[in-house]
Design an enzyme around this catalytic site. Structure first.
Site, PDB file in Angstrom:
ATOM      1  N   SER A  48       0.805  -1.218   0.000  1.00  0.00           N
ATOM      2  CA  SER A  48       0.000   0.000   0.000  1.00  0.00           C
ATOM      3  C   SER A  48       0.838   1.268   0.000  1.00  0.00           C
ATOM      4  O   SER A  48       0.457   2.270  -0.614  1.00  0.00           O
ATOM      5  CB  SER A  48      -0.944  -0.005   1.202  1.00  0.00           C
ATOM      6  N   HIS A  66       0.247   4.409   4.225  1.00  0.00           N
ATOM      7  CA  HIS A  66      -0.436   5.112   3.149  1.00  0.00           C
ATOM      8  C   HIS A  66       0.025   6.565   3.060  1.00  0.00           C
ATOM      9  O   HIS A  66       0.322   7.074   1.976  1.00  0.00           O
ATOM     10  CB  HIS A  66      -1.946   5.059   3.370  1.00  0.00           C
TER      11      HIS A  66
END
Length: 295
Positions: free
Chosen positions: A200, A246
């Site tokens: 991610s 993220h």
């Protein structure tokens, strides 16, 4: 109505299409022949961009035609397969996923963790114990099918256009450093005994760089912004998601992506790879700081 070279019909569309790739709309034209060209076909010139055919026929700068090599928007070499690295990265992620499914015990050697077990138990394992490789291996490790499916779809959708626009070396640097930035921020801010994994951080780096590239090409920003907002909502609204990865990847992707597509031609490599080195320096600093805290 836009002029179009013979053999490249406009098909009555209001937005021009690249004369070499009829499925790609573009607002950029060659400064010499004025034919529409897409990011893959754009070759940097002293003023604007030229198409590969005009470059091969003679650059008009006093150099031999062979001295002008077709370049991507960011200055990389135009490749025959513009998705090769994206395919390789996807293959590595899938291979690690299969290996983990076949041998689940492998997972504990690959995921990101600060230190385990917690004090006063000994011996310990984790990044704080010298296993820095986990910052990298965790980027290619997935356990659930939905997790790898979502990340690999995003990689394929975002990676291909970025690889075309940046070139292979710059694209690979963007992917790996964004992933490392996500791992480092997770290591710094998350609990030392919390394990995390997944691509991610690198994927959010691609999101950030894609937004920068679309802005540079003056494309409609609404689709990528909407998709990014949706992903951020999931990031902070869904339990058990390492939001640090993220955000770390996103910030790194924006910084590196901006340097890649906005660096002036005369100092392009210095600024592009200098920005990569700067972000890597921050990654090392965060890792050293957290290691000192945990030890």
């Amino acid at each position: 109505m836009d002029d179009q070279a013979a053999g490249s019909p406009q098909d009555a569309r209001s937005v021009p299409v690249c004369y070499r790739h009829q499925d790609r709309e573009t607002g950029i034209r060659c400064t010499r022949c004025e034919r529409p060209i897409c990011p893959e076909c754009m070759v940097n010139a002293s003023v604007g961009f030229q198409c590969p055919e005009c470059v091969r026929s003679g650059s008009g700068t006093g150099h031999a035609p062979a001295a002008s090599v077709p370049r991507t928007l960011a200055g990389g070499t135009v490749a025959a397969d513009p998705r090769l690295l994206t395919k390789i990265l996807l293959g590595i992620n899938l291979a690690v996923f299969v290996a983990v499914q076949v041998r689940p015990s492998l997972l504990r050697d690959l995921y990101l963790i600060g230190v385990w077990p917690p004090a006063p138990f000994l011996p310990t394992a984790g990044v704080a114990d010298g296993e820095w490789y986990r910052l990298v291996t965790s980027m290619f490790t997935h356990e659930q099918i939905w997790h790898i499916a979502f990340n690999m779809l995003s990689l394929w959708w975002l990676g291909g256009p970025l690889e075309q626009a940046l070139g292979r070396a710059r694209y690979l640097a963007l992917y790996l450093i964004s992933g490392l930035a996500g791992s480092a921020l997770t290591y710094l801010l998350a609990s030392g005994t919390t394990a995390s994994l997944g691509a991610s951080g690198a994927i959010f780096g691609l999101f950030g760089a894609t937004a920068v590239l679309m802005r540079r090409l003056d494309y409609d920003m609404r689709p990528i912004i909407a998709l990014l907002v949706i992903n951020l909502i999931f990031t902070f609204g869904w339990a058990d998601i390492a939001w640090q990865a993220h955000i770390g990847g996103l910030v790194a992707g924006v910084v590196i992506g901006y340097a890649m597509v906005h660096a002036p031609r005369e100092r392009r490599a210095l600024i592009q790879y200098g920005s990569c080195g700067l972000v890597l320096g921050v990654v090392v600093l965060m890792t050293l700081l957290r290691t000192a805290q945990l030890t």
